[in-house]
Design an enzyme around this catalytic site. Structure first.
Site, short mmCIF file in Angstrom:
data_model
loop_
_atom_site.label_atom_id
_atom_site.label_comp_id
_atom_site.label_asym_id
_atom_site.label_seq_id
_atom_site.Cartn_x
_atom_site.Cartn_y
_atom_site.Cartn_z
N TRP A 316 0.84 -1.21 0.00
CA TRP A 316 0.00 0.00 0.00
C TRP A 316 0.87 1.25 0.00
O TRP A 316 0.52 2.26 -0.62
CB TRP A 316 -0.91 0.00 1.23
CG TRP A 316 -1.79 1.22 1.35
CD1 TRP A 316 -3.04 1.39 0.84
CD2 TRP A 316 -1.47 2.44 2.04
NE1 TRP A 316 -3.53 2.64 1.16
CE2 TRP A 316 -2.59 3.30 1.89
CE3 TRP A 316 -0.37 2.89 2.75
CZ2 TRP A 316 -2.62 4.58 2.45
CZ3 TRP A 316 -0.39 4.17 3.31
CH2 TRP A 316 -1.50 4.99 3.16
N HIS A 317 2.01 1.18 0.67
CA HIS A 317 2.85 2.36 0.80
C HIS A 317 3.58 2.71 -0.49
O HIS A 317 3.97 3.87 -0.68
CB HIS A 317 3.87 2.17 1.93
CG HIS A 317 3.31 2.44 3.28
ND1 HIS A 317 2.61 1.51 4.01
CD2 HIS A 317 3.32 3.58 4.04
CE1 HIS A 317 2.23 2.02 5.16
NE2 HIS A 317 2.64 3.29 5.20
N GLY A 318 3.80 1.76 -1.37
CA GLY A 318 4.49 2.10 -2.60
C GLY A 318 4.74 0.91 -3.49
O GLY A 318 4.79 -0.24 -3.03
N PHE A 467 2.51 8.32 -1.50
CA PHE A 467 1.79 7.10 -1.16
C PHE A 467 0.31 7.21 -1.50
O PHE A 467 -0.39 6.24 -1.46
CB PHE A 467 1.96 6.78 0.34
CG PHE A 467 3.41 6.78 0.75
CD1 PHE A 467 4.35 6.10 0.03
CD2 PHE A 467 3.82 7.52 1.85
CE1 PHE A 467 5.68 6.12 0.39
CE2 PHE A 467 5.15 7.53 2.23
CZ PHE A 467 6.08 6.84 1.50
#
Length: 467
Positions: A316-318, A467
């Protein structure tokens, strides 16, 4: 448009507040919607239509879910909503990542799409999903006013970097909320505190990070300084943004939930994640971990659930492998704590738990900050002396002395000591009077200092924009 910009603080925000409080209540959501769309358009003119399409999709799927509630195909609109929302997120955020890895795996030469990541898409996608899932489960009533729903999705205080505000949190306040002088004053105060954390601390620590990246000769000590400064930078950057979002929400009558609770005082990795980015952790818990069975289906399936959740938390963060490794890193620690480490930590003094947590959290943010896994491995090697570099140098000592005061302030401010001290002073009438007199003076002084920094054009990134 950055919250930490002259255009936002002195132009956009005052105009929005003035219009908001002039119009009757029935038009307040419309003012917020138009203001939010303009705010988003200012930073992402091309993708402004995307957030409106996503909002329309969530709104229509909510109506469809409500209408199909008693039919044999009640799950169909929910599935369609999830596919649509996740599909958009996968395309805009992960398409080139998938192409790159397919090319590597099968020795192909598929051209990358070079899709630009829309600001805030990870946050507003999860907000829309929380709405349709909660409507399906009966935890939220369907919203029949599109403008109110679109205002919820695009609400500028938390649009571009969270916290992830669930529909159920603001469901009642979308149709009825109170505006008081006390709430307004609290909102302004919270906004300035968050702005101070961002501009005065996070940005300064970011400058130290730039110094490190430009150094040719590095030392073990400087690797540690860089790692700790980035960890504190991302904390003050993101928690500062969350403070600003919560403060702005309160000005407009919304009560957003807290997103950070002094994570660096934790005694375990599990506790750290109960205190860090709370809105994301609870989202994955309630909408993925528990529906998958949580810890109710035996050890093997619990381990599976933890690995899946933390794989997706990292992803989800990258769209890069270092984020996936970062997520799995925490997942493995949570498993180890449950079966081994907690029993050991509980027998040791509290300071041992703090040291353990801070050590491995610091290493985690080295993984998080790396451009690739090669850089990550090199940084970890540098921290532990495996690069044949000196322990320190005159240059390292110079930068440590130059930024040491900010590092001390940042470390101190990441604990509840300041708040507890103020609360203790306010226990007496005299102390309360002193705090009440000093508070507006301090806040105004901070705002003036921040303005000076921004006018000067200081280093001013927002880490969570990517993000």
């Amino acid at each position: 448009m950055l919250f930490s910009s002259i255009s936002f603080i002195y132009y956009f925000l005052p105009i929005v507040i003035m219009l908001y409080f002039i119009v009757p209540f029935k038009f307040k959501n419309l003012v917020l919607l138009v203001s939010s769309v303009f705010f988003y358009f200012y930073g992402e003119p091309v993708y402004s239509i995307l957030i409106l399409i996503s909002s329309l999709s969530g709104y229509l799927h909510g109506l469809w879910i409500d209408k199909s509630r008693k039919s044999r195909y009640a799950k169909l609109p929910l599935i369609c909503s999830i596919i649509f929302s996740i599909g958009i997120l996968l395309y805009f955020k992960y398409a080139d990542f998938f192409i790159e890895n397919v090319n590597w795996l099968f020795n192909l030469k598929i051209a990358p799409l070079k899709v630009v990541l829309p600001i805030g898409i990870s946050f507003y996608t999860f907000q829309i999903l929380s709405y349709t899932i909660d409507v399906y489960k009966g935890n939220a009533k369907v919203q029949k006013n599109y403008f109110s729903f679109a205002a919820y999705v695009s609400l500028f205080p938390q649009l571009i970097a969270g916290p992830i505000v669930r529909y159920t949190t603001v469901e009642q306040e979308l149709s009825k909320r109170s505006h008081t002088t006390e709430n307004f004053a609290y909102g302004v105060s919270r906004f300035i505190v968050g702005l101070s954390k961002k501009v005065l601390i996070a940005n300064t620590l970011g400058e130290l990070g730039r110094v490190f990246s430009n150094l040719n000769e590095r030392t073990i000590l400087f690797y540690w300084i860089a790692a700790i400064s980035f960890m504190l930078q991302i904390y003050y950057d993101f928690s500062g943004y969350s403070d600003m979002a919560i403060g702005l929400g309160r000005i407009f009558g919304f009560h957003f939930l807290e997103n950070f609770n002094y994570p660096f005082i934790s005694r375990s990795i599990s506790e750290f994640w109960r205190r860090w980015h709370i809105s994301l952790g609870t989202w994955f818990r309630d909408y993925l971990y528990i529906p998958m069975g949580g810890n109710r289906l035996g050890t093997v399936k619990w381990i599976r659930n933890v690995i899946v959740v933390w794989f997706l938390t990292g992803f989800w963060h990258g769209a890069d492998w270092n984020f996936i490794v970062w997520g799995l890193y925490f997942g493995i620690f949570l498993i180890l704590e449950k079966f081994l480490l907690n029993s050991i930590l509980n027998k040791l003094p509290a300071c041992a738990g703090h040291i353990y947590t801070l050590l491995f959290v610091t290493i985690s943010f080295v993984i998080f900050n790396a451009s690739n896994m090669t850089e990550c491995i090199e940084s970890v090697k540098g921290m532990f002396g495996f690069l044949n570099i000196p322990l320190s140098s005159a240059e390292t000592v110079y930068y440590l002395s130059s930024y040491g005061f900010v590092l001390i302030i940042a470390a101190f401010g990441a604990t509840p000591l300041t708040i507890k001290t103020i609360e203790k002073i306010k226990c007496s009438k005299k102390g309360e009077f002193i705090i009440n007199v000093l508070e507006p003076i301090v806040l105004l002084s901070l705002l003036l200092l921040i303005t000076g920094y921004l006018v000067d054009g200081s280093f001013n990134p927002f880490l969570y924009f990517r993000f």
